[in-house]
Each structure stands twice: as C-alpha cells, then as structure tokens.
Design an enzyme around this catalytic site. Sequence first.
Site, short mmCIF file in Angstrom:
data_model
loop_
_atom_site.label_atom_id
_atom_site.label_comp_id
_atom_site.label_asym_id
_atom_site.label_seq_id
_atom_site.Cartn_x
_atom_site.Cartn_y
_atom_site.Cartn_z
N GLU A 24 0.88 -1.16 0.00
CA GLU A 24 0.00 0.00 0.00
C GLU A 24 0.91 1.21 0.00
O GLU A 24 1.49 1.57 1.02
CB GLU A 24 -0.92 -0.03 1.23
CG GLU A 24 -2.15 0.87 1.10
CD GLU A 24 -1.86 2.31 1.41
OE1 GLU A 24 -1.87 3.12 0.45
OE2 GLU A 24 -1.62 2.64 2.57
N CYS A 58 -2.30 9.08 2.55
CA CYS A 58 -2.27 8.88 1.09
C CYS A 58 -3.56 9.33 0.42
O CYS A 58 -3.57 9.56 -0.79
CB CYS A 58 -2.00 7.41 0.77
SG CYS A 58 -3.22 6.28 1.47
#
Length: 335
Positions: free
Chosen positions: A223, A261
């Site tokens: 990720e 993010c």
Amino acid sequence: MEYSVEALERDLKNMRKYYGSGKTKEASWRELQLKGLHNFLMEKEEEILKALKQDLGKHHVEAYRDEVGTLMKSLNLARKSLKKWMASKEAKLPKIALLSSAEIVSEPLGLVLIISSWNFPLIKKLWFYKTGLSLEPLIGAVAAGNSVVLKPSEISPACSSLLATVLPYYLDNNGINVIQGGPEVGEQLLQQRWDKIFFTGSARVGRIVMSAAVEHLTPVTLELGGKCPALVDSFSASWDREVAVKRILVSKYGACAGQACIAIDYILVEKSFSSTLVELMKVWIKKMFGENPKASKTIARIVNKRHLSRLKCLLAEPMVRESVVFGGYMDEDDL
C-alpha cells in the site's frame, strides 16, 4: 529492541515450528487472540490515545474515530464471522464428475510479516477509505490462523513502544511477535523467508520489499499511496460551494493533518471559478481551525522535524513561494 541475526533466525524458527504444530489453525486459538486484541484496546485506550497525541498530535476524537473505534468494529466483525470464514464451502464440479464431490477449504499461509507506517500507527480506516497498517492486518492474519511478526514504524516511537511492550501481554507470543527497530531491523527481517509480507509506506521502500520477496517468491501486499486530486465544478448554488469546500478541507486536514495517502494533493477547477474557490477556502479554514490554526488543538501535527524540513524546502522553492495565497508559515518548536 535491536535483534542480532542469530536471535532473529532462532525466534522465527520457533514461530514457524509453532505454526507447524497446528496450534494457530485451531478456532479456539484464533478466538483467544482476537479477544486479546479487544481487551488491549479496551484496557489501554487511554495509553493509546496518549501515544497518538505524543507522536502525531492527534486530538482524542480523531484518534478514536480513525484508529481505536474503527479497529473495535473490525474486531467485532472478525469475532462474529470467524466460524463462517473457517467453514469449508462446496465446490461446483462439471457434469462429468457427477459421482464426485469437492469442497473449498481456507488454509493459512504460514508466517506473515507486517511492516507498518507511521501516520496511522495502529490502523488506518477512514470513513471513505480503508487499509490496515498495523493491527488491522494483524486481525486478518490471526483470524486466518497465521503466525505473525509485526514491525511498527520507528518514526512513531511512542506507539511503537506501546505495541512492543504492552501488546504481547494480551497475545500468544509463541505465534505473534512485535519487533521494534529502524531500517536496519527492517532489512534483517526482509532477508528472512516469509509466507506473506504486508507493507505500507513509500514507493522507494516498497521496491526494496518487493525485491526481497522475489528471493522466496513470497506474496506481497503493498500500500504505497499516490496522488489524490479533487475535481471541482463551478457550482451555481452557494450552499453547494460551501459543502464542496468543507469536504475538501476535511479530506485534506481531517486525517493526520494531511499526512495520509488519501489527503487531497491539489485541486482541478475551472479557471473562472478558481478565485472564488480560494476565497471560500480561506474563510472556511478560519472557521474550522480559528484565526491562528497553529494554536488549534483539533488538528494533528507534522510527525517530526525531518518531515517538517522537507515541507519547508518545498515552500522555499521560488515558484512555490510566489504562489502562496494563504498561510505558509511554520513553527519548528511546536510539533
């Protein structure tokens, strides 16, 4: 705690042997570990919130919303669904296999490595996005019957220390281990053989993780974040404009002060509406965080001076400096 290569290999060998005994596959073992995680959150909630405040300046409401509270929901779901997840399922066969039967049986992978990031030291489960960083993937790995090694990020030292020193009292340390350390420890871990690696962090380190996983053909979940623009139309109604602006600001600063993010990086807007949007953002930043956002207690802080220095350098670039229309100041002593 710094590990020697010999000690690390010995511990991992013992964990793999424990997994091989079949203990972690038992429903009772899985249930006990999930219950231990639940008790950890319930009994150590105050310490967890303090650690998140110390590392990232997170307000207790934000910390509970994004980490503790949502993790409790995941645990409740796992405990409720465990038997269903473990149950075999009938497999459909072609007509030629009329007298045969088959079933799908879920099996654990083995020894799992979780390397977490610093911005959400426990988990990362936001109201519009979800991905685990530490305890969230641990829940899944344990519920599946794996042995697990968790390495928290050294950039969030208070949370890392809490996980390493307190969490083991709630879990079976023969099958679950928390290892603290910096990049050197991370490199030592990646040199070992794993059956699954879960990593959250930068693309640069992600490449290192993937390269190490190739050695043993280890399956990897990465990720790595990415860019996150917002597209804004020229709304005709003032109510729609305000809603859009508030959503942009909450998405940018509401989770870990934008250190996520999914935090909005930039906005794409019609040129004719851009100045209006900027003015609305100025107004609502003040409404949300006060005339002096630096004094706000409801917004998190940049994690450390190294990261602040990186942002400072970005703001110092001539083209960026000339483009600042609001804010742009910082306080290195108030992180």
